[in-house]
Enzyme design. Sequence first.
Site, mmCIF file in Angstrom:
data_model
loop_
_atom_site.group_PDB
_atom_site.id
_atom_site.type_symbol
_atom_site.label_atom_id
_atom_site.label_comp_id
_atom_site.label_asym_id
_atom_site.label_seq_id
_atom_site.Cartn_x
_atom_site.Cartn_y
_atom_site.Cartn_z
ATOM 1 N N GLU A 81 0.804 -1.219 0.000
ATOM 2 C CA GLU A 81 0.000 0.000 0.000
ATOM 3 C C GLU A 81 0.839 1.272 0.000
ATOM 4 O O GLU A 81 0.310 2.373 -0.184
ATOM 5 C CB GLU A 81 -0.950 -0.013 1.198
ATOM 6 C CG GLU A 81 -2.056 -1.059 1.048
ATOM 7 C CD GLU A 81 -2.997 -1.120 2.230
ATOM 8 O OE1 GLU A 81 -2.614 -0.633 3.312
ATOM 9 O OE2 GLU A 81 -4.101 -1.668 2.080
ATOM 10 N N GLU A 112 7.243 -22.052 7.693
ATOM 11 C CA GLU A 112 7.731 -21.178 8.762
ATOM 12 C C GLU A 112 8.777 -21.843 9.640
ATOM 13 O O GLU A 112 9.432 -21.190 10.444
ATOM 14 C CB GLU A 112 6.569 -20.709 9.638
ATOM 15 C CG GLU A 112 5.923 -21.776 10.496
ATOM 16 C CD GLU A 112 4.876 -21.186 11.433
ATOM 17 O OE1 GLU A 112 5.016 -21.392 12.646
ATOM 18 O OE2 GLU A 112 3.939 -20.530 10.947
#
Length: 271
Positions: A81, A112
């Site tokens: 953004e 992960e």
Amino acid sequence: MSFTKTTEQDSNYNHLEKMSVSDLLKSINEEDKSVPLAVEKELPQIETLVQQIVSKLKQDGRLFYIGAGTSGRLGILDASECPPTFGVSHDLVIGLIAGGDSAIRKAVEFAEDSTTQGWKDLKEYHINPNDVVVGIAASGTTPYVISALEACNTNNIITGCITCNKNSPLSKVSKYPIEVVVGPEFVTGSSRMKAGTAQKLVLNMITTSTMIQLGHVKGNKMVDMQLSNNKLVDRGTKMIMNELNIPQKEAEALLNKYKNVRLAIKNYNNG
């Protein structure tokens, strides 16, 4: 110092399946109210990290977010953004997630848990001491993130983190840790809830304050925003009208000519 996973503690509520929708919503909202207060306690730590980020970005450095699951997705969201909001390059703020881009939509099993892939992912971007790397992990125990920050420390790269447990392994390897302790989740262990909200609030603070410090906001307006849809073109036109006290058609002509609010205002004043 002891390490307690408050994010894994049992919920303050029980028999959730027996609650009405109204009670569920009220209870979730009640829990959410505590998150901004937890963030407030970490403002000094957030400020210190932002100062480091601003300093490095002024020296042509970059900001990297690295995480897994919800934490990784939030970092990517915040990074993605920045270009449309502040008109900066897509290469200035970069979000990385364990498992790669496919993990944005669909979880990649055991990604992960890698203790080598995080640093490999960073090296793909030629990471260097001009950059800052912020690890995001609600629990503060994600191997992908911890090992990446350890490698950054070895290579003289500034590290920070956003976690929701005190004294976690991630905090211990971060030079500038941010620990927003939100307590037990409404659904036990569901760190996409309060922990995710806390992380999003901190990410908003980091990039917004950084971009303001870098000069991408004038007054309170996004003068460097990308004009990527009609709504933003209209908003840009109104900014120019208000700043220069000129009619709409003149503002539209300026924006159409310069394709940027800041440039339109600057060139009008210089003309």
